[in-house]
Design an enzyme around this catalytic site. Structure first.
Site, PDB file in Angstrom:
ATOM      1  N   SER A  10     -39.018  51.784-129.884  1.00  0.00           N
ATOM      2  CA  SER A  10     -39.415  51.458-130.259  1.00  0.00           C
ATOM      3  C   SER A  10     -39.939  51.301-131.902  1.00  0.00           C
ATOM      4  O   SER A  10     -39.809  52.437-132.007  1.00  0.00           O
ATOM      5  CB  SER A  10     -40.986  51.026-130.386  1.00  0.00           C
ATOM      6  OG  SER A  10     -41.498  50.126-130.913  1.00  0.00           O
ATOM      7  N   HIS A  35     -36.984  47.948-129.223  1.00  0.00           N
ATOM      8  CA  HIS A  35     -38.182  47.030-129.424  1.00  0.00           C
ATOM      9  C   HIS A  35     -38.613  46.504-130.739  1.00  0.00           C
ATOM     10  O   HIS A  35     -38.591  47.872-131.103  1.00  0.00           O
ATOM     11  CB  HIS A  35     -39.256  48.176-128.470  1.00  0.00           C
ATOM     12  CG  HIS A  35     -40.238  47.172-127.993  1.00  0.00           C
ATOM     13  ND1 HIS A  35     -40.433  46.167-126.908  1.00  0.00           N
ATOM     14  CD2 HIS A  35     -40.982  47.743-128.425  1.00  0.00           C
ATOM     15  CE1 HIS A  35     -41.783  46.083-126.825  1.00  0.00           C
ATOM     16  NE2 HIS A  35     -42.820  46.737-127.744  1.00  0.00           N
ATOM     17  N   ASP A  37     -41.859  45.505-132.488  1.00  0.00           N
ATOM     18  CA  ASP A  37     -43.088  45.149-132.880  1.00  0.00           C
ATOM     19  C   ASP A  37     -43.596  44.059-133.595  1.00  0.00           C
ATOM     20  O   ASP A  37     -43.752  44.231-134.660  1.00  0.00           O
ATOM     21  CB  ASP A  37     -44.412  46.490-132.147  1.00  0.00           C
ATOM     22  CG  ASP A  37     -44.376  47.533-130.809  1.00  0.00           C
ATOM     23  OD1 ASP A  37     -43.904  46.306-129.778  1.00  0.00           O
ATOM     24  OD2 ASP A  37     -43.310  48.348-130.966  1.00  0.00           O
ATOM     25  N   MET A  39     -46.851  42.064-134.469  1.00  0.00           N
ATOM     26  CA  MET A  39     -48.030  42.238-135.290  1.00  0.00           C
ATOM     27  C   MET A  39     -48.864  41.675-136.613  1.00  0.00           C
ATOM     28  O   MET A  39     -48.175  41.779-137.616  1.00  0.00           O
ATOM     29  CB  MET A  39     -48.284  43.816-135.327  1.00  0.00           C
ATOM     30  CG  MET A  39     -48.189  44.590-134.673  1.00  0.00           C
ATOM     31  SD  MET A  39     -48.923  46.145-134.780  1.00  0.00           S
ATOM     32  CE  MET A  39     -48.028  47.274-133.585  1.00  0.00           C
ATOM     33  N   HIS A  68     -41.168  41.761-129.135  1.00  0.00           N
ATOM     34  CA  HIS A  68     -43.011  41.741-128.175  1.00  0.00           C
ATOM     35  C   HIS A  68     -43.829  41.298-129.435  1.00  0.00           C
ATOM     36  O   HIS A  68     -44.761  41.856-130.736  1.00  0.00           O
ATOM     37  CB  HIS A  68     -43.419  43.016-127.873  1.00  0.00           C
ATOM     38  CG  HIS A  68     -44.665  43.389-127.537  1.00  0.00           C
ATOM     39  ND1 HIS A  68     -45.037  44.909-127.971  1.00  0.00           N
ATOM     40  CD2 HIS A  68     -45.663  42.662-127.372  1.00  0.00           C
ATOM     41  CE1 HIS A  68     -46.007  44.354-127.056  1.00  0.00           C
ATOM     42  NE2 HIS A  68     -46.466  43.468-127.143  1.00  0.00           N
ATOM     43  N   MET A  70     -47.279  40.527-130.944  1.00  0.00           N
ATOM     44  CA  MET A  70     -48.921  40.661-130.653  1.00  0.00           C
ATOM     45  C   MET A  70     -49.812  39.659-131.225  1.00  0.00           C
ATOM     46  O   MET A  70     -49.555  40.017-132.886  1.00  0.00           O
ATOM     47  CB  MET A  70     -48.970  41.999-131.290  1.00  0.00           C
ATOM     48  CG  MET A  70     -48.667  43.041-130.044  1.00  0.00           C
ATOM     49  SD  MET A  70     -48.903  44.887-130.030  1.00  0.00           S
ATOM     50  CE  MET A  70     -46.939  45.005-131.100  1.00  0.00           C
ATOM     51  N   MET A 139     -48.726  46.998-120.543  1.00  0.00           N
ATOM     52  CA  MET A 139     -48.928  48.126-122.048  1.00  0.00           C
ATOM     53  C   MET A 139     -49.928  49.298-121.324  1.00  0.00           C
ATOM     54  O   MET A 139     -51.048  48.738-120.631  1.00  0.00           O
ATOM     55  CB  MET A 139     -50.209  47.286-122.774  1.00  0.00           C
ATOM     56  CG  MET A 139     -49.299  46.387-123.812  1.00  0.00           C
ATOM     57  SD  MET A 139     -47.802  46.483-124.413  1.00  0.00           S
ATOM     58  CE  MET A 139     -48.761  47.905-125.431  1.00  0.00           C
ATOM     59  N   ASP A 177     -45.142  50.256-121.907  1.00  0.00           N
ATOM     60  CA  ASP A 177     -45.254  50.109-123.614  1.00  0.00           C
ATOM     61  C   ASP A 177     -46.019  50.781-123.946  1.00  0.00           C
ATOM     62  O   ASP A 177     -47.576  50.604-123.651  1.00  0.00           O
ATOM     63  CB  ASP A 177     -45.426  48.955-124.281  1.00  0.00           C
ATOM     64  CG  ASP A 177     -45.471  48.585-125.923  1.00  0.00           C
ATOM     65  OD1 ASP A 177     -45.003  50.221-126.549  1.00  0.00           O
ATOM     66  OD2 ASP A 177     -44.816  47.968-126.336  1.00  0.00           O
TER      67      ASP A 177
END
Ligand code: DX5
Ligand code: ZN
Length: 218
Positions: A10, A35, A37, A39, A68, A70, A139, A177
């Site tokens: 990540s 990965h 992330d 957000m 991913h 979020m 998660m 994750d």
């Protein structure tokens, strides 16, 4: 038969002043996935980066971008991330939107899709979507920040989703994750996970190559 394990470091735990260099560390170890992330400060109480950064990384990298989202409203951004070079786009089950339509749209855009569930969300919430996805992400921390302790109470959920996968002969990957390191990752592997997001335990490791070797051998 167990499917081959995949390590997806990540980049949240990488160098945010030089993310391209962090991606290069991953590629130079012969790994295939990274990965990313994303957000929004709403669905999770933190901000990371957006499609412009993903596009910039794409110019420099041929890694598989496991993206991913979020986000409270991921449908507004799916196309931008696909255009930026995401290979897989996963969306959370918790915010209310037409998940089946979003998952179909991700595939229409030429990407693989994934559905993600938070620690407090039961496996049953994603069960109807299992035939529609390339990846299920469990998660193992409350999302928002790297470096949190692994939630061992998620292991039965991983095992249940893996059991459904085997019983129904479904092809999706099962990813974990949050707080995943060589010890907790091995427990996830035993429970049925095959894809391992590792942030802190990869980028802050004294020897990331050893992490890559170990996970690849699971
Ligand atoms: C958490 C993110 C994770 C995070 C994992 O919100 O979804 O991908 O980077 O970091 P570690 O491995 O440090 O828990
Ligand atoms: Zn993540």
């Amino acid at each position: 038969m167990k499917r081959a394990s995949v390590l997806a470091p990540s980049i949240l735990a990488g160098d945010h002043a030089n993310l391209a260099a962090s991606a290069r560390i991953v590629a130079d170890l012969g790994l295939k996935w990274i990965h990313l992330d994303i957000m929004d400060g709403h669905f999770v109480p933190n901000l990371s980066f957006g499609p412009q950064t993903v596009a910039a990384l794409r110019k420099d990298s041929s890694l598989f971008f496991d993206t991913h989202l979020m986000l409270d409203e991921p449908r507004r951004y799916i196309e931008a991330f696909a255009k930026a070079g995401a290979n897989l786009i996963s969306v959370h089950i918790e915010p209310p939107f037409d998940h089946a339509a979003a998952l179909a749209r991700i595939r229409e855009l030429g990407c693989q899709n994934g559905i993600v569930l938070n620690p407090d969300t039961p496996a049953e919430a994603v069960e109807p979507f299992l035939p529609l996805v390339d990846l299920v992400l469990v998660m193992t921390v409350q999302p928002g920040f790297g470096g949190q302790p692994f939630r061992r109470d998620m292991l039965p959920k991983i095992a249940l989703i893996d059991r459904w996968r085997r019983e129904r002969a479904l092809p999706f990957r099962l990813e974990v994750d949050g707080g995943v390191d060589l010890a907790t990752g091995a427990e996830c592997r035993a429970a049925g996970a095959d894809t391992f997001v590792v942030g802190t335990a990869f980028f802050a490791a004294a020897n990331p190559a050893a992490v890559a070797r170990t996970v690849s051998a699971w």
